[in-house]
Each structure stands twice: as structure tokens, then as C-alpha cells.
Design an enzyme around this catalytic site. Structure first.
Site, PDB file in Angstrom:
ATOM      1  N   TYR A 144     -41.339  12.107  28.767  1.00  0.00           N
ATOM      2  CA  TYR A 144     -41.565  13.222  27.842  1.00  0.00           C
ATOM      3  C   TYR A 144     -40.846  14.476  28.359  1.00  0.00           C
ATOM      4  CZ  TYR A 144     -44.216  16.560  24.930  1.00  0.00           C
ATOM      5  OH  TYR A 144     -44.595  17.545  24.050  1.00  0.00           O
ATOM      6  N   GLY A 147     -37.049  13.995  28.639  1.00  0.00           N
ATOM      7  CA  GLY A 147     -36.524  13.822  27.277  1.00  0.00           C
ATOM      8  C   GLY A 147     -36.400  15.170  26.584  1.00  0.00           C
ATOM      9  N   GLN A 208     -58.147  22.614  37.013  1.00  0.00           N
ATOM     10  CA  GLN A 208     -56.782  22.850  36.488  1.00  0.00           C
ATOM     11  C   GLN A 208     -56.876  23.698  35.217  1.00  0.00           C
ATOM     12  OE1 GLN A 208     -58.487  19.999  36.280  1.00  0.00           O
ATOM     13  NE2 GLN A 208     -57.653  18.544  34.825  1.00  0.00           N
ATOM     14  N   ARG A 210     -55.208  25.420  31.501  1.00  0.00           N
ATOM     15  CA  ARG A 210     -54.277  25.396  30.377  1.00  0.00           C
ATOM     16  C   ARG A 210     -54.583  26.637  29.543  1.00  0.00           C
ATOM     17  NH1 ARG A 210     -52.831  21.793  33.162  1.00  0.00           N
ATOM     18  NH2 ARG A 210     -52.146  19.696  32.589  1.00  0.00           N
ATOM     19  N   GLN A 275     -51.685  24.275  36.695  1.00  0.00           N
ATOM     20  CA  GLN A 275     -51.902  25.533  35.969  1.00  0.00           C
ATOM     21  C   GLN A 275     -50.809  25.709  34.915  1.00  0.00           C
ATOM     22  OE1 GLN A 275     -51.521  28.718  38.814  1.00  0.00           O
ATOM     23  NE2 GLN A 275     -49.525  28.022  39.543  1.00  0.00           N
TER      24      GLN A 275
HETATM   25  P1  NAD Z   1     -48.151  14.597  16.895  1.00  0.00           P
HETATM   26  O1  NAD Z   1     -48.141  13.391  17.749  1.00  0.00           O
HETATM   27  O2  NAD Z   1     -49.307  14.816  15.988  1.00  0.00           O
HETATM   28  O3  NAD Z   1     -46.818  14.699  16.014  1.00  0.00           O
HETATM   29  C1  NAD Z   1     -45.614  14.070  16.333  1.00  0.00           C
HETATM   30  C2  NAD Z   1     -45.122  13.367  15.084  1.00  0.00           C
HETATM   31  O4  NAD Z   1     -43.847  12.769  15.345  1.00  0.00           O
HETATM   32  C3  NAD Z   1     -46.060  12.236  14.643  1.00  0.00           C
HETATM   33  O5  NAD Z   1     -46.332  12.350  13.265  1.00  0.00           O
HETATM   34  C4  NAD Z   1     -45.269  10.972  14.962  1.00  0.00           C
HETATM   35  O6  NAD Z   1     -45.600   9.891  14.120  1.00  0.00           O
HETATM   36  C5  NAD Z   1     -43.849  11.457  14.791  1.00  0.00           C
HETATM   37  N1  NAD Z   1     -42.850  10.658  15.514  1.00  0.00           N
HETATM   38  C6  NAD Z   1     -42.914  10.206  16.792  1.00  0.00           C
HETATM   39  N2  NAD Z   1     -41.810   9.513  17.090  1.00  0.00           N
HETATM   40  C7  NAD Z   1     -41.021   9.517  15.975  1.00  0.00           C
HETATM   41  C8  NAD Z   1     -39.759   8.967  15.652  1.00  0.00           C
HETATM   42  N3  NAD Z   1     -39.065   8.250  16.547  1.00  0.00           N
HETATM   43  N4  NAD Z   1     -39.274   9.164  14.405  1.00  0.00           N
HETATM   44  C9  NAD Z   1     -39.971   9.861  13.487  1.00  0.00           C
HETATM   45  N5  NAD Z   1     -41.164  10.414  13.732  1.00  0.00           N
HETATM   46  C10 NAD Z   1     -41.689  10.249  14.970  1.00  0.00           C
HETATM   47  O7  NAD Z   1     -47.996  15.837  17.899  1.00  0.00           O
HETATM   48  P2  NAD Z   1     -47.878  17.403  17.598  1.00  0.00           P
HETATM   49  O8  NAD Z   1     -48.847  18.067  18.491  1.00  0.00           O
HETATM   50  O9  NAD Z   1     -47.900  17.684  16.154  1.00  0.00           O
HETATM   51  O10 NAD Z   1     -46.426  17.703  18.184  1.00  0.00           O
HETATM   52  C11 NAD Z   1     -45.316  17.994  17.365  1.00  0.00           C
HETATM   53  C12 NAD Z   1     -44.144  18.417  18.241  1.00  0.00           C
HETATM   54  O11 NAD Z   1     -44.485  19.592  18.962  1.00  0.00           O
HETATM   55  C13 NAD Z   1     -43.740  17.365  19.272  1.00  0.00           C
HETATM   56  O12 NAD Z   1     -42.342  17.343  19.381  1.00  0.00           O
HETATM   57  C14 NAD Z   1     -44.349  17.886  20.551  1.00  0.00           C
HETATM   58  O13 NAD Z   1     -43.618  17.471  21.665  1.00  0.00           O
HETATM   59  C15 NAD Z   1     -44.263  19.388  20.337  1.00  0.00           C
HETATM   60  N6  NAD Z   1     -45.278  20.082  21.147  1.00  0.00           N
HETATM   61  C16 NAD Z   1     -46.598  20.075  20.790  1.00  0.00           C
HETATM   62  C17 NAD Z   1     -47.528  20.714  21.590  1.00  0.00           C
HETATM   63  C18 NAD Z   1     -48.993  20.765  21.244  1.00  0.00           C
HETATM   64  O14 NAD Z   1     -49.774  21.242  22.052  1.00  0.00           O
HETATM   65  N7  NAD Z   1     -49.443  20.358  20.077  1.00  0.00           N
HETATM   66  C19 NAD Z   1     -47.119  21.343  22.774  1.00  0.00           C
HETATM   67  C20 NAD Z   1     -45.776  21.294  23.118  1.00  0.00           C
HETATM   68  C21 NAD Z   1     -44.860  20.684  22.299  1.00  0.00           C
HETATM   69  N1  UDP Z   2     -57.971  16.309  30.469  1.00  0.00           N
HETATM   70  C1  UDP Z   2     -59.292  16.094  30.823  1.00  0.00           C
HETATM   71  N2  UDP Z   2     -60.025  15.234  30.069  1.00  0.00           N
HETATM   72  C2  UDP Z   2     -59.529  14.598  28.978  1.00  0.00           C
HETATM   73  C3  UDP Z   2     -58.177  14.832  28.608  1.00  0.00           C
HETATM   74  C4  UDP Z   2     -57.434  15.689  29.393  1.00  0.00           C
HETATM   75  O1  UDP Z   2     -59.804  16.677  31.805  1.00  0.00           O
HETATM   76  O2  UDP Z   2     -60.284  13.842  28.349  1.00  0.00           O
HETATM   77  C5  UDP Z   2     -57.163  17.274  31.266  1.00  0.00           C
HETATM   78  C6  UDP Z   2     -55.803  16.762  31.696  1.00  0.00           C
HETATM   79  O3  UDP Z   2     -55.902  16.086  32.919  1.00  0.00           O
HETATM   80  C7  UDP Z   2     -55.012  18.035  31.798  1.00  0.00           C
HETATM   81  C8  UDP Z   2     -55.618  18.941  30.731  1.00  0.00           C
HETATM   82  O4  UDP Z   2     -56.887  18.382  30.431  1.00  0.00           O
HETATM   83  O5  UDP Z   2     -55.208  18.644  33.063  1.00  0.00           O
HETATM   84  C9  UDP Z   2     -54.786  19.024  29.464  1.00  0.00           C
HETATM   85  O6  UDP Z   2     -54.477  17.712  29.052  1.00  0.00           O
HETATM   86  P1  UDP Z   2     -53.717  17.373  27.703  1.00  0.00           P
HETATM   87  O7  UDP Z   2     -53.449  15.903  27.722  1.00  0.00           O
HETATM   88  O8  UDP Z   2     -54.467  17.937  26.569  1.00  0.00           O
HETATM   89  O9  UDP Z   2     -52.353  18.203  27.783  1.00  0.00           O
HETATM   90  P2  UDP Z   2     -51.211  18.388  28.901  1.00  0.00           P
HETATM   91  O10 UDP Z   2     -51.659  17.777  30.212  1.00  0.00           O
HETATM   92  O11 UDP Z   2     -50.023  17.708  28.359  1.00  0.00           O
HETATM   93  O12 UDP Z   2     -51.089  19.845  29.000  1.00  0.00           O
END
Ligand code: NAD
Ligand code: UDP
Ligand code: UDP
Length: 312
Positions: A144, A147, A208, A210, A275
Site C-alpha cells: 500500500y 504503491g 499509538q 491517529r 503516531q
Molecule cells: P474504500 O475501500 O471504501 O474505497 C476504495 C474503492 O476502490 C472501493 O470501492 C474498491 O472496490 C475500489 N477498488 C479497489 N481496487 C480497485 C481496482 N483495481 N479497480 C477499480 N476499483 C477498485 O476506501 P476509502 O476509504 O473510500 O478510500 C478511497 C481512497 O482514498 C483510496 O485510494 C485510499 O487509499 C485513499 N485514502 C483513504 C483514507 C481514509 O482514511 N479513508 C486515508 C488515506 C487515503
Molecule cells: N486498531 C486497533 N484495533 C482495531 C483496528 C485498528 O487498535 O480493531 C489500531 C491499529 O493498530 C492502528 C490504528 O488503530 O494503530 C489505526 O488503524 P487503521 O487500520 O484504522 O488505520 P491505519 O493504521 O492505516 O492508520
């Protein structure tokens, strides 16, 4: 009228973005392969004459006409992006190449949904856009993180090499209605567990941190970013800088759900950042934006969404 493409349009953020853009009288084409998204998220748009949906995987080329592209396709929860890590990298990298190729042919503006994960487990706190990050290239989160980092590289190379109008936003943890109940991210996990009276799973010791942004604030910033002038490319952090430990969050969720659930401690997944908090000065200046929704109000909306969903 703008013809706007949203990849990942049936996901959590993508579906809210579609709502917002339709509200502003745009034509929206959402593409999604339903890996983590769902028909349910866009069901209310089925009869909207300005909305179209196409089932498509962005790792394959896409030939359509458009003048704005929001590239959101990519699973965002660790559980889901680690399920098929090779496909996760392909989605970010091949997906970016295809969408950039499409932007190059149509001369569309293109926005990349990047992530705070590009900072890895950061030694700089709060994180500014200048910080290059501390990312493990070979760990379980790398599919992730790397990528998304490579996608940013591609965006800036298409900008330099082909003069594309690019926008890169680095999104910090965002939550709200339409997160999948089995999404695996912390906010949805805690709420669903609290509502079902199941144990709240704290990974590690819960110290930790967020910083959680409510979806409406996030979408507003994304749309503002797309509408900036060509000289603004980002990367720009968007998120809510109010920082919480996971124990804080658990306590808030328990209180709001009036739940008696107990806490259960589980091993911390490897490479889990200790953090995370955005420095949003750039967004405040360039987008004249600051998040407005408090964690209490945002959680309230999210809890009532999950309550309804679990009662269906
Ligand atoms: P989500 O998983 O709900 O949405 C991602 C969508 O992309 C899904 O509908 C999934 O089916 C689709 N998808 C996955 N692979 C695909 C592919 N190969 N072709 C077409 N569609 C595909 O997650 P989200 O929270 O809505 O995230 C949306 C975007 O925002 C993502 O790129 C994610 O990395 C980015 N983002 C989200 C957060 C967050 O906290 N929500 C934080 C940082 C970045
Ligand atoms: N986390 C947790 N319990 C859960 C899911 C996540 O304590 O059931 C923790 C996880 O280890 C991380 C934080 O919550 O430290 C945020 O996790 P999330 O997967 O939501 O997002 P990301 O780690 O990608 O910021
Ligand atoms: N592409 C696409 N839709 C388009 C134009 C291009 O999906 O409308 C894809 C195509 O598969 C190509 C990729 O985008 O491989 C990159 O396009 P670009 O023009 O940058 O590179 P090239 O075609 O020269 O490899």
C-alpha cells in the site's frame, strides 16, 4: 457541465464525493471493481440522470471522455490491502499509469488520493509535506505505502514530462457513514464491536495515535483542491489535526454507544505507525479550508449510521 470520472466511486470516500459533485451539477461517471466498495453506497444514485456507473478494474486501460479525474481506486484498510498485496500494488501503480494516460489523451485534470502512509512510521511530528517519510519497503504494509508513493512519482513525472494538470492530496485517517462494517479500520471496528456488545479490540497497548477527519470535511477539501489553479499541484495534507490515542477513541465510542463492551488487547501488527498527525498549514492557505466537524459530532453521525445498518 464537467464530466467527472471517479475511480473507486462505489467506496466509502468515492460515493460521498459522487454525492457532492452531483449536488454541484456535474456529470459523474463512477468506476469500481467492488473489491471493497458496494452497490449499496451508490444505490440512491441509480435514478439520477447525471450519474453513471461502470464496473471496471483500473489495472486495465479505460477509454472514455472526461475533463476531471479523481483517482481513488485502491483498498484502504490494512486487512483488505494485505489480502492480495500484489493486486494492491498493481491497483496503485498500473491504475495510476492508466488514469494518467487517460488524462494525457483527454487533457483532463487529475487528482490522486494519496495517503499519510507515504510518511510511514514518522519521526517528524506533526507531518509536513516536506518530510520524505520512513517507510519499510519490504513489510506487510509496503504494498500500500510503496504503491501510493510510486503513484505520486508517476503523477509528478507526467506533470513534468507531459505538462498534465495534477493534484495530489495526502489523506489522513478519515471516517464516517458508509465505511464497510467489516472494513477492519479502527473507527468502524470499535463502533460495530461496541454496538454488538463484543470486546473492543485494542492492538498493542492502545497508546499509538491517529488524527481522525470526518468525511464531509475531507470531501470539501478534495473538491477545493481539484478547483485550484494549475500551479497548485500539492502534495497537500488533508485531515483533522486533533490527535487521539486508540484508548481515547475506544473510551469515546463506548460512551457514545452506551456500551458495556470490555477492552481486549491484541498484538500490534508489524510496522503499525506509532503516531500520526497532519500539519495542515498548506491546505489552510491554498484551499482556505480547515476541518469543522468535531470528533464527537462525527462519531455521533457514524454511530447512528451503523446502528441503522446493524438493525436491518
Ligand atoms: P474504500 O475501500 O471504501 O474505497 C476504495 C474503492 O476502490 C472501493 O470501492 C474498491 O472496490 C475500489 N477498488 C479497489 N481496487 C480497485 C481496482 N483495481 N479497480 C477499480 N476499483 C477498485 O476506501 P476509502 O476509504 O473510500 O478510500 C478511497 C481512497 O482514498 C483510496 O485510494 C485510499 O487509499 C485513499 N485514502 C483513504 C483514507 C481514509 O482514511 N479513508 C486515508 C488515506 C487515503
Ligand atoms: N486498531 C486497533 N484495533 C482495531 C483496528 C485498528 O487498535 O480493531 C489500531 C491499529 O493498530 C492502528 C490504528 O488503530 O494503530 C489505526 O488503524 P487503521 O487500520 O484504522 O488505520 P491505519 O493504521 O492505516 O492508520
Ligand atoms: N490509457 C488509457 N486510456 C486512455 C489512454 C491511455 O487507459 O485514454 C492507458 C494505456 O493503457 C497506456 C497508459 O494509459 O498504457 C499510459 O498511457 P500513455 O499515453 O502515457 O503511454 P503509452 O500509451 O505511450 O504507453
Amino acid at each position: 457541465m464537467n464530466k467527472i470520472l471517479i475511480t473507486g466511486g462505489a467506496g466509502f470516500l468515492g460515493s460521498h464525493l459522487a454525492d457532492k459533485l452531483l449536488e454541484k451539477n456535474n456529470e459523474v461517471l463512477a468506476v469500481d471493481n467492488f473489491f471493497t466498495g458496494s452497490k449499496r453506497n451508490i444505490a440512491h444514485l441509480a435514478n439520477n440522470p447525471h450519474f453513471e456507473f461502470m464496473r471496471h478494474d483500473v489495472t486495465f486501460p479505460l477509454y472514455i471522455e472526461t475533463n476531471q479525474i479523481y483517482n481513488l481506486a485502491c483498498p484502504a484498510s490494512p486487512v483488505h490491502y494485505q489480502y492480495d498485496p500484489v493486486q494492491t500494488t498493481k491497483t496503485s501503480v498500473h491504475g495510476a499509469i492508466n488514469m494518467l494516460g487517460l488524462a494525457k489523451r483527454t487533457r483532463a485534470k487529475i487528482l490522486q488520493a494519496s495517503t499519510s502512509e507515504v510518511y510511514g512510521d514518522p519521526e517528524v511530528h506533526p507531518q509536513t509535506e516536506e518530510y520524505w517519510g520512513r517507510v519499510n519497503p519490504i513489510g506487510i504494509r509496503s504494498c500500500y505505502d510503496e504503491g501510493k508513493r510510486c503513484a505520486e512519482t508517476l503523477f509528478f513525472d507526467y506533470h513534468r514530462q507531459h505538462a498534465l494538470d495534477i493534484k495530489v492530496v495526502r489523506i489522513f485517517n478519515t471516517y464516517g457513514p458508509r465505511m464497510h462494517p467489516n472494513d477492519g479500520r479502527v473507527v468502524s471496528n470499535f463502533i460495530v464491536q461496541a454496538l454488538k456488545g463484543e470486546a473492543i479490540t485494542i492492538y498493542g497497548d492502545g497508546s499509538q495515535t491517529r488524527s481522525f477527519c470526518y468525511v464531509d470535511d475531507l470531501i470539501e477539501a478534495m473538491v477545493r483542491m481539484m478547483n485550484t489553479s494549475q500551479d497548485i499541484t500539492g502534495p497537500i495534507n488533508i485531515g483533522n489535526p486533533t490527535e487521539h490515542t486508540m484508548l481515547d477513541l475506544a473510551e469515546m465510542v463506548l460512551r457514545m454507544c452506551q456500551s458495556q463492551s470490555k477492552l481486549v488487547y491484541m498484538p500490534l501488527p508489524s510496522d503499525d505507525p506509532k503516531q500520526r498527525k497532519p500539519d495542515i498549514s498548506k491546505a489552510q492557505t491554498a484551499l482556505d479550508w480547515t476541518p469543522k466537524v468535531s470528533i464527537e459530532d462525527g462519531l455521533k453521525e457514524t454511530v447512528s449510521y451503523f446502528k441503522k445498518l446493524l438493525n436491518e
